[in-house]
Design an enzyme around this catalytic site. Structure first.
Site, PDB file in Angstrom:
ATOM      1  N   PRO A  40      44.241  55.271  18.677  1.00 13.24           N
ATOM      2  CA  PRO A  40      44.622  56.238  19.717  1.00 13.24           C
ATOM      3  C   PRO A  40      45.235  55.511  20.907  1.00 13.24           C
ATOM      4  O   PRO A  40      44.631  54.571  21.428  1.00 13.24           O
ATOM      5  CB  PRO A  40      43.280  56.894  20.094  1.00 13.24           C
ATOM      6  N   MET A  41      46.419  55.925  21.318  1.00  9.80           N
ATOM      7  CA  MET A  41      47.098  55.289  22.447  1.00  9.80           C
ATOM      8  C   MET A  41      47.720  56.360  23.332  1.00  9.80           C
ATOM      9  O   MET A  41      48.506  57.190  22.851  1.00  9.80           O
ATOM     10  CB  MET A  41      48.182  54.327  21.965  1.00  9.80           C
ATOM     11  N   GLU A  70      44.095  60.102  23.402  1.00  9.56           N
ATOM     12  CA  GLU A  70      42.923  60.759  23.984  1.00  9.56           C
ATOM     13  C   GLU A  70      43.347  61.998  24.759  1.00  9.56           C
ATOM     14  O   GLU A  70      44.228  61.951  25.609  1.00  9.56           O
ATOM     15  CB  GLU A  70      42.193  59.795  24.929  1.00  9.56           C
ATOM     16  N   CYS A  83      37.602  53.557  26.707  1.00 11.74           N
ATOM     17  CA  CYS A  83      38.685  53.457  27.690  1.00 11.74           C
ATOM     18  C   CYS A  83      38.144  52.952  29.026  1.00 11.74           C
ATOM     19  O   CYS A  83      37.254  53.567  29.622  1.00 11.74           O
ATOM     20  CB  CYS A  83      39.360  54.806  27.887  1.00 11.74           C
ATOM     21  N   LYS A 107      34.683  55.594  19.325  1.00 18.34           N
ATOM     22  CA  LYS A 107      35.332  54.297  19.548  1.00 18.34           C
ATOM     23  C   LYS A 107      34.730  53.681  20.802  1.00 18.34           C
ATOM     24  O   LYS A 107      34.732  54.307  21.865  1.00 18.34           O
ATOM     25  CB  LYS A 107      36.837  54.476  19.703  1.00 18.34           C
ATOM     26  N   HIS A 145      36.362  48.140  19.647  1.00 18.16           N
ATOM     27  CA  HIS A 145      37.346  47.277  20.313  1.00 18.16           C
ATOM     28  C   HIS A 145      36.596  46.032  20.763  1.00 18.16           C
ATOM     29  O   HIS A 145      35.684  46.128  21.588  1.00 18.16           O
ATOM     30  CB  HIS A 145      37.961  47.999  21.509  1.00 18.16           C
ATOM     31  N   ASN A 159      39.046  46.728  15.973  1.00 17.43           N
ATOM     32  CA  ASN A 159      40.194  47.026  16.821  1.00 17.43           C
ATOM     33  C   ASN A 159      40.317  45.938  17.881  1.00 17.43           C
ATOM     34  O   ASN A 159      39.330  45.341  18.289  1.00 17.43           O
ATOM     35  CB  ASN A 159      40.005  48.401  17.475  1.00 17.43           C
ATOM     36  N   GLY A 160      41.569  45.661  18.308  1.00 17.50           N
ATOM     37  CA  GLY A 160      41.789  44.689  19.374  1.00 17.50           C
ATOM     38  C   GLY A 160      42.445  43.402  18.916  1.00 17.50           C
ATOM     39  O   GLY A 160      42.508  42.436  19.672  1.00 17.50           O
ATOM     40  N   ARG A 180      48.619  48.009  19.785  1.00 22.80           N
ATOM     41  CA  ARG A 180      49.882  47.519  20.352  1.00 22.80           C
ATOM     42  C   ARG A 180      50.860  47.014  19.308  1.00 22.80           C
ATOM     43  O   ARG A 180      52.075  47.227  19.435  1.00 22.80           O
ATOM     44  CB  ARG A 180      49.594  46.437  21.398  1.00 22.80           C
TER      45      ARG A 180
END
Length: 488
Positions: free
Chosen positions: A17-18, A42, A115, A154, A182, A213-214, A242
C-alpha cells in the site's frame, strides 16, 4: 465467520500500500506484470463512511464517491479476487462499518499499523496503534468476527525484538490471516537499513504467514532479489513498495520492461479508468526519477490534464480514441436511461421543469420551509420526500408527497438538497401557494422570524426561558431530512 473465498498469503509477491501510488491503474499494472496480490493506498475510515457505493456503467467500475463527488476508491472486476483494501482506523466499530461497505468488492481488509507520518499518528492511527495493544486487539478481533473476507494488518517493528515478537503473537491470536512487517522502527526512514533479523524472528515465532516489507533500498533491485529478501527474513511472502513504484515490472519473471513501455502501459490504464491527472502525473514522476530534468520530464511536470500527459508521451491519438468511446457509451446509456424513465413514469405524479436557485430567495428561506408551513396551516401531514440517485451520472430526483398527491421536477439535480427543493417548488406552484421568492414581495416567514426574535429578546430581558422558536424546529426538520452521513 468462515471466509468464503480465502486469499492465500504464502509464496506471494505483493504490491504494498502506497499513498498516491496504489490507485487502480498501478494495481492493475502490477497484476499484469506478475504481482499475486495488490494493496490499495491507505484510506481513512471516517472519509470512507461518508462515501456512497456507485456502479460506474461507463468505466465498468465500482466507485466509492464522497459527498463532494470525488472518487475516494475505485475498483473493477479484474482485481476483485486479489485486491486488499487497506484502511486507517483507530476505532473498531468504524473499521467494521467500512469493511462491510467494501467487503463485496475486495479480496481482503488490512489495517495500517505502520505509517509513521503525523497525519496518521496524530489521529491515533498507523504506527500510533503499536503502543496500544488493547486497541489493536479490539479492532482486529471485531473485523475477523464481523466480515467474511480475510483480515490482515501491517506493522513496523518495536525498539526491541522481544517486544515486537510478543505483540505479533498477541495479534496472531485475533485470528487474522497474515501480518505484513515493515522491518524498520517508526522513527527510521528508507535510508536506514532494514532489520531482516527482526522479521526473521517474527517469522519463526508465529504460524500465520509473515509478509516481509522494506527491502527496496537494501535488497530488491530486480526480480531475483525478491527471493533473496524472502530467504533473509524467512518470510512467507514479500511485499514491495518503492521498487514497484519506480518500475512495476519488478514483478516480471523475465526481467524489467523498458521504462518507456511501462509508462505507456500505466497511462493506458490511467485513461481507461479516468484516473485524476494529478495522481497520474505523480506516479509517472516517481518512475522517471533522475530523468525528470530531461525535456520529457519538464513537459510532464508542466502538464495540466490527462490529455496533456498523453501528448507528452506521444499518446494523443490513444486519448482521443478512448474519450470518443466513453462519450459514445455515455450517450447510449443516457438514451437507455431516458427510455426506462419514460416507461416507468408514474402518470399520477405532477411534474414541472424547475430548479431551485438560492439566489432567488432570502437568506435561510426555502420552498421546503414554505411547504411545511402551508401543510401545518392546512392541517395536512408533514411533506414526505423520496429521493433517488441515478447511477449513470449520480444526479438526484426527489418526489414529495403532500395530501396524497405526488410532485417532482422533471429535471435531475446534482445534490439531494437541490432535488428536494425543486420538488417543493413544483408542489407550491401547482397549489398556487407563495414559495418565498424575493420577487413575491413581503415574506411572511421573514416577518415571523423577526417577530419571534423580538419576543425572544424581550423574554430574555425578563429572565424567561421560552421553548425553541418554531422556525428553528422547521430548520431542524429540513436539515435532518438531508443527512446521509452514517453516525460515527
Amino acid at each position: 465467520m468462515t471466509v468464503n473465498t480465502p486469499l492465500c498469503f504464502r509464496g506471494k509477491k505483493i504490491l504494498a500500500p502506497m499513498v498516491r501510488v496504489g490507485t487502480l491503474p498501478m494495481r492493475l499494472l502490477a497484476l499484469d506484470y506478475g504481482a499475486d496480490i495488490v494493496y490499495c493506498e491507505e484510506l481513512i475510515d471516517i472519509k470512507m463512511l461518508q462515501c456512497k457505493r456507485v456502479i460506474n456503467e461507463v468505466l465498468e467500475t465500482v466507485d466509492f464517491v464522497a459527498p463532494n463527488e470525488r472518487v475516494v476508491f475505485r475498483t473493477c472486476e479484474r482485481e476483485r479476487e486479489r485486491v486488499v483494501f487497506q484502511m486507517g482506523s483507530a476505532d473498531a466499530e468504524r473499521a467494521l462499518a467500512v469493511a462491510k461497505l467494501v467487503e463485496s468488492d475486495v479480496a481482503g481488509i488490512d489495517i495500517n499499523m505502520g505509517c509513521p507520518k503525523e497525519y496518521s499518528t496524530k489521529a491515533s492511527m498507523g504506527a500510533a496503534l503499536l503502543s496500544d495493544p488493547d486497541k489493536i486487539e479490539s479492532i482486529l478481533t471485531t473485523l475477523v468476527k464481523g466480515i467474511c473476507k480475510p483480515v490482515t494488518c501491517k506493522i513496523r517493528i518495536l525498539p526491541s525484538v522481544e517486544d515486537t515478537v510478543n505483540l505479533v503473537k498477541r495479534i496472531e491470536k485475533t485470528g487474522i490471516a497474515a501480518i505484513a512487517v515493515h522491518g524498520r522502527k517508526k522513527e527510521e526512514r528508507p535510508q536506514h537499513p532494514v532489520h531482516c533479523d527482526v522479521i526473521k524472528a517474527i517469522s519463526e515465532a508465529v504460524s500465520i504467514p509473515v509478509i516481509a516489507n522494506g527491502g527496496s533500498h537494501d535488497f530488491i533491485k530486480e526480480y531475483a532479489d525478491i527471493e533473496t529478501f524472502e530467504k533473509a527474513t524467512a518470510a512467507s511472502s514479500v511485499m514491495i513498495a518503492r521498487a514497484a513504484m519506480w518500475n512495476p515490472s519488478i514483478f516480471r519473471k523475465d526481467g524489467f520492461c523498458p521504462l518507456k513501455d511501462v509508462m505507456q502501459d500505466y497511462i493506458k490504464y490511467a485513461v481507461r479508468y479516468d484516473n485524476h491527472y494529478t495522481n497520474t502525473k505523480y506516479c509517472l514522476c516517481q518512475m522517471l526519477r533522475e530523468q525528470l530534468e530531461t525535456t520529457q520530464g519538464k513537459k510532464l511536470h508542466a502538464a495540466q490534464s490527462t490529455q496533456e500527459i498523453c501528448e507528452v508521451f506521444e499518446m494523443g491519438d490513444f486519448y482521443e480514441e478512448i474519450t470518443a468511446i466513453f462519450e459514445a457509451k455515455k450517450t447510449s446509456l443516457e438514451t437507455k436511461t431516458q427510455d426506462e424513465d419514460e416507461q416507468m413514469e408514474d402518470p399520477d405524479v405532477i411534474k414541472m421543469a424547475v430548479r431551485f436557485d438560492k439566489r432567488e430567495y432570502p437568506p435561510q428561506i426555502t420552498p421546503k420551509m414554505y411547504l411545511l408551513e402551508w401543510c401545518r396551516k392546512e392541517k395536512h401531514p408533514q411533506p414526505v420526500y423520496e429521493t433517488v440517485q441515478r447511477p449513470l451520472d449520480r444526479l438526484f430526483c426527489s418526489v414529495v408527497t403532500v395530501a396524497d398527491q405526488k410532485y417532482r421536477s422533471s429535471l435531475w439535480d446534482k445534490s439531494k438538497k437541490l432535488a428536494e427543493q425543486a420538488a417543493a417548488i413544483v408542489c407550491l406552484r401547482t397549489l398556487g401557494v407563495p414559495e418565498g421568492k424575493l420577487c413575491e414581495g413581503e415574506n411572511h416567514l421573514i416577518t415571523k422570524r423577526k417577530r419571534e426574535d423580538q419576543e425572544s429578546l424581550i423574554s430574555r430581558d425578563h429572565g424567561e426561558d421560552l421553548a425553541e422558536p418554531s422556525h428553528k424546529k422547521a430548520n431542524f426538520i429540513e436539515e435532518t431530512s438531508d443527512m446521509t452521513v452514517p453516525k460515527m
